[in-house]
Design a protein around this motif. Structure first.
Motif, PDB file in Angstrom:
ATOM      1  N   UNK A  43       0.849  -1.190   0.000  1.00 38.09           N
ATOM      2  CA  UNK A  43       0.000   0.000   0.000  1.00 38.09           C
ATOM      3  C   UNK A  43       0.888   1.244   0.000  1.00 38.09           C
ATOM      4  N   UNK A  44       0.300   2.362  -0.420  1.00 38.89           N
ATOM      5  CA  UNK A  44       0.976   3.656  -0.382  1.00 38.89           C
ATOM      6  C   UNK A  44       0.277   4.486   0.684  1.00 38.89           C
ATOM      7  N   UNK A  45       1.026   4.940   1.667  1.00 38.50           N
ATOM      8  CA  UNK A  45       0.435   5.720   2.755  1.00 38.50           C
ATOM      9  C   UNK A  45       0.142   7.150   2.298  1.00 38.50           C
ATOM     10  N   UNK A  46      -1.051   7.619   2.604  1.00 43.59           N
ATOM     11  CA  UNK A  46      -1.443   8.988   2.275  1.00 43.59           C
ATOM     12  C   UNK A  46      -1.054   9.969   3.374  1.00 43.59           C
ATOM     13  N   UNK A  47      -0.823   9.455   4.564  1.00 42.75           N
ATOM     14  CA  UNK A  47      -0.407  10.279   5.698  1.00 42.75           C
ATOM     15  C   UNK A  47       0.413   9.421   6.647  1.00 42.75           C
ATOM     16  N   UNK A  95       1.308   5.857  12.768  1.00 38.64           N
ATOM     17  CA  UNK A  95       2.197   5.402  13.832  1.00 38.64           C
ATOM     18  C   UNK A  95       2.511   3.918  13.685  1.00 38.64           C
ATOM     19  N   UNK A  96       3.748   3.567  13.964  1.00 38.32           N
ATOM     20  CA  UNK A  96       4.247   2.193  13.930  1.00 38.32           C
ATOM     21  C   UNK A  96       4.109   1.523  12.564  1.00 38.32           C
ATOM     22  N   UNK A  97       3.926   2.329  11.505  1.00 42.12           N
ATOM     23  CA  UNK A  97       3.810   1.737  10.176  1.00 42.12           C
ATOM     24  C   UNK A  97       4.714   2.457   9.172  1.00 42.12           C
ATOM     25  N   UNK A  98       4.556   3.770   9.057  1.00 42.95           N
ATOM     26  CA  UNK A  98       5.380   4.495   8.095  1.00 42.95           C
ATOM     27  C   UNK A  98       4.943   5.939   7.957  1.00 42.95           C
ATOM     28  N   UNK A  99       5.593   6.621   7.019  1.00 46.87           N
ATOM     29  CA  UNK A  99       5.324   8.037   6.786  1.00 46.87           C
ATOM     30  C   UNK A  99       4.594   8.232   5.464  1.00 46.87           C
ATOM     31  N   UNK A 100       4.124   9.443   5.260  1.00 47.02           N
ATOM     32  CA  UNK A 100       3.383   9.796   4.050  1.00 47.02           C
ATOM     33  C   UNK A 100       4.224   9.484   2.814  1.00 47.02           C
ATOM     34  N   UNK A 101       3.567   9.017   1.762  1.00 44.70           N
ATOM     35  CA  UNK A 101       4.162   8.678   0.474  1.00 44.70           C
ATOM     36  C   UNK A 101       5.179   7.556   0.559  1.00 44.70           C
ATOM     37  N   UNK A 102       5.026   6.682   1.513  1.00 49.69           N
ATOM     38  CA  UNK A 102       5.917   5.532   1.655  1.00 49.69           C
ATOM     39  C   UNK A 102       5.144   4.279   1.255  1.00 49.69           C
ATOM     40  N   UNK A 103       5.827   3.363   0.582  1.00 42.75           N
ATOM     41  CA  UNK A 103       5.209   2.086   0.212  1.00 42.75           C
ATOM     42  C   UNK A 103       5.567   1.068   1.282  1.00 42.75           C
ATOM     43  N   UNK A 104       4.537   0.430   1.869  1.00 40.89           N
ATOM     44  CA  UNK A 104       4.763  -0.550   2.926  1.00 40.89           C
ATOM     45  C   UNK A 104       3.961  -1.815   2.644  1.00 40.89           C
ATOM     46  N   UNK A 105       4.391  -2.911   3.220  1.00 40.65           N
ATOM     47  CA  UNK A 105       3.684  -4.182   3.129  1.00 40.65           C
ATOM     48  C   UNK A 105       2.906  -4.402   4.416  1.00 40.65           C
ATOM     49  N   UNK A 106       1.626  -4.691   4.283  1.00 37.95           N
ATOM     50  CA  UNK A 106       0.781  -5.012   5.432  1.00 37.95           C
ATOM     51  C   UNK A 106      -0.093  -6.207   5.064  1.00 37.95           C
TER      52      UNK A 106
END
Length: 155
Positions: free
Chosen positions: A3-7, A10-21
């Protein structure tokens, strides 16, 4: 699931970062709440272009801020304050007064970006002005005593 974070989350990532969940966390919480979007190939391309443009804007902002900091570093301001005979100021010189004195020299700064130690004596001091993120400039502050007005003696 990517997913791409829009904001910032906490404990996941910052805005515009791609993370696996896990898919359930993404589909049931992050995406419906508006915290993230699915990282499709087209969304990744849009994100890459957005990051590229932000980096260009950031570089321009840093260059402009550094130019202002260089100009501001050579500035010295004078502040006149009421003081007792020993040089002790009645009250203290605040960051707002320093900011006003700097603005009188032609610079646009916010008083919240001026850091100055407690000035309670007549003398020479340094104030640190935060221009942009990590860019700061030191300004020389000269505090002088206010000239006492001559009052005629009562006869």
């Amino acid at each position: 699931m990517e997913i791409i974070l829009k904001q910032d989350v906490d404990n996941l990532g910052n805005k515009d970062q791609i993370v696996n969940v896990r898919p359930g966390y993404a589909n049931n919480y992050l995406i419906p709440q508006g915290y993230a979007t699915a990282a499709t190939p087209s969304a990744k391309k849009v994100l890459a272009e957005k990051i590229k443009q932000q980096a260009h804007k950031e570089a321009k902002m840093v260059a402009d801020a550094q130019a202002v900091a260089d100009k501001l570093a050579g500035v010295a301001v004078a502040i006149v304050a009421k003081a007792a005979e020993g040089g002790k100021i009645f009250g203290s010189v605040t960051a707002a007064q320093v900011a006003d004195a700097i603005e009188a020299k032609g610079f646009q700064i916010d008083k919240r970006n001026v850091k100055v130690d407690a000035i309670k004596q007549i003398g020479e001091y340094k104030a640190v002005v935060k221009i942009y993120k990590d860019i700061k400039a030191e300004v020389a502050v000269s505090v002088t005593a206010e000239a006492a007005a001559e009052t005629p003696a009562a006869e």
